[in-house]
Design an enzyme around this catalytic site. Structure first.
Site, PDB file in Angstrom:
ATOM      1  N   GLY A 309       0.836  -1.193   0.000  1.00 47.79           N
ATOM      2  CA  GLY A 309       0.000   0.000   0.000  1.00 47.79           C
ATOM      3  C   GLY A 309       0.870   1.241   0.000  1.00 47.79           C
ATOM      4  N   GLU A 310       0.358   2.323   0.588  1.00 41.58           N
ATOM      5  CA  GLU A 310       1.079   3.592   0.728  1.00 41.58           C
ATOM      6  C   GLU A 310       1.262   4.323  -0.607  1.00 41.58           C
ATOM      7  OE1 GLU A 310       4.894   3.070   2.575  1.00 41.58           O
ATOM      8  OE2 GLU A 310       4.082   1.936   4.267  1.00 41.58           O
ATOM      9  N   GLY A 311       0.807   3.741  -1.724  1.00 43.00           N
ATOM     10  CA  GLY A 311       1.140   4.305  -3.025  1.00 43.00           C
ATOM     11  C   GLY A 311       2.496   3.850  -3.510  1.00 43.00           C
TER      12      GLY A 311
END
Length: 344
Positions: A309-311
């Site tokens: 996640g997190e980009g």
């Protein structure tokens, strides 16, 4: 309303690509990306300006009462602090590739000091527990959508034309699974994965809980916004609004993994023209993500087994986007390089 991408330049863009000093189609997906970004920007010479990753963070009430994650809810706040202190993977990748980074507090169950990186759009200290009641009120979900739009408008005003989306929120793979199940008509069991590290028993337990949640709410859901209200997170709803606004502003959207794609899936069923503005960065290690991508007929750029996640996937894929635009603008043609073309 999102304007469909103009097809007027497609032929010219393809001709420009084909006259570069290479065999026809030799740069593969880079050529597809170059043509897409040129069409989005409606120019033969597209540019990437002030590329930005925005990470939306929020907490989910379900985590307090049901075992859907091996991590406690406070990890969301702790990870946001890690983002603000520059210690997370997304910080490293954004620094490496000269990407601007913003962290949005959409609804984290915690309070943060002011920071140049932090955008405070908090709606509440996390959503409600959707095993008991809708995750959000109708007012909250609409507020989240509008705040997402506001965030993108402000970023766009600074010149950004490429925006990547990331998220943080313990429990948000559960919300994404529920969204996926509704929109793709796939069983909950086929949507649920390990999230932040559940074992097989934990995954089975998570699926059972989410099946009960789905059945509890399904008769009260009629629209995509209803789905967000009952099952979503503040970060997912805000991201959905942000994506819709970015496409309306004719920006290029870099889509990350499972949770980000669930927000896009919701946006897609609000306005299907959004898909033309999206570049899918990678295939997540979450089983549901592959199925969601297939539902959208999306072909991701990378498959690295990432599920952070997190980009992070969007940031890692960004140099590929940059390469596509660079070759289109800077690579010589057969004529300019005095190179003989292939015989007809």
């Amino acid at each position: 309303m999102i304007t469909p991408i103009s097809k007027e330049l497609h032929t010219q863009l393809q001709e420009k690509i084909d006259y570069k000093t290479k065999p026809i189609g030799a740069l593969g997906t880079l050529e597809t990306i170059a043509k897409q970004i040129g069409a989005i920007q409606n120019t033969l010479t597209p540019k990437i300006v002030a590329p930005t990753i925005v990470v939306f963070a929020g907490d989910h009430g379900i985590v307090k009462n049901k075992p859907v994650s091996p991590y406690p809810q406070e990890v969301t706040q702790q990870m946001v602090l890690n983002f603000l202190n520059g210690g997370a993977a997304i910080n490293v990748f954004c620094k490496q590739h000269n990407l601007n980074l913003h962290i949005v507090d959409a609804g984290v169950n915690g309070v943060f000091e002011k920071s140049d990186v932090l955008l405070d759009y908090k709606i509440a200290m996390g959503t409600k527990d959707y095993s008991q009641e809708p995750a959000m009120s109708a007012t909250e979900v609409n507020t989240a959508l509008e705040k997402g739009r506001t965030i993108v408008k402000k970023i766009h005003e600074k010149g950004t034309n490429v925006i990547g989306f990331g998220e943080m929120g313990i429990g948000n793979t559960s919300a994404a699974s529920l969204l996926m199940s509704y929109f793709t008509k796939t069983s909950i069991e086929a949507c649920v994965g390990s999230g932040t590290g559940l074992d097989d028993k934990g995954i089975q337990q998570k699926a059972t809980i989410l099946r009960e949640v789905y059945d509890k709410h399904i008769n009260n859901i009629n629209t995509p916004i209803d789905v967000l209200q009952h099952f979503g997170g503040f970060e997912i709803a805000m991201m959905c609004g942000a994506m819709l606004e970015a496409a309306e502003l004719q920006m290029t959207l870099l889509i990350d993994g499972f949770i980000v794609t669930s927000a896009l899936l919701t946006a897609y069923y609000i306005d299907q023209n959004i898909i033309e503005y999206c570049i899918f960065s990678h295939t997540s290690g979450e089983q549901g993500h592959r199925k969601m991508l297939a539902h959208l007929n999306a072909i991701p750029l990378l498959n690295l087994g990432m599920r952070l996640g997190e980009g992070s996937g969007a940031a890692v894929a960004f140099p590929i986007i940059k390469s596509a635009v660079s070759f289109l603008n800077e690579m010589a043609t057969f004529k300019s390089a005095s190179v003989s073309e292939a015989n007809e």
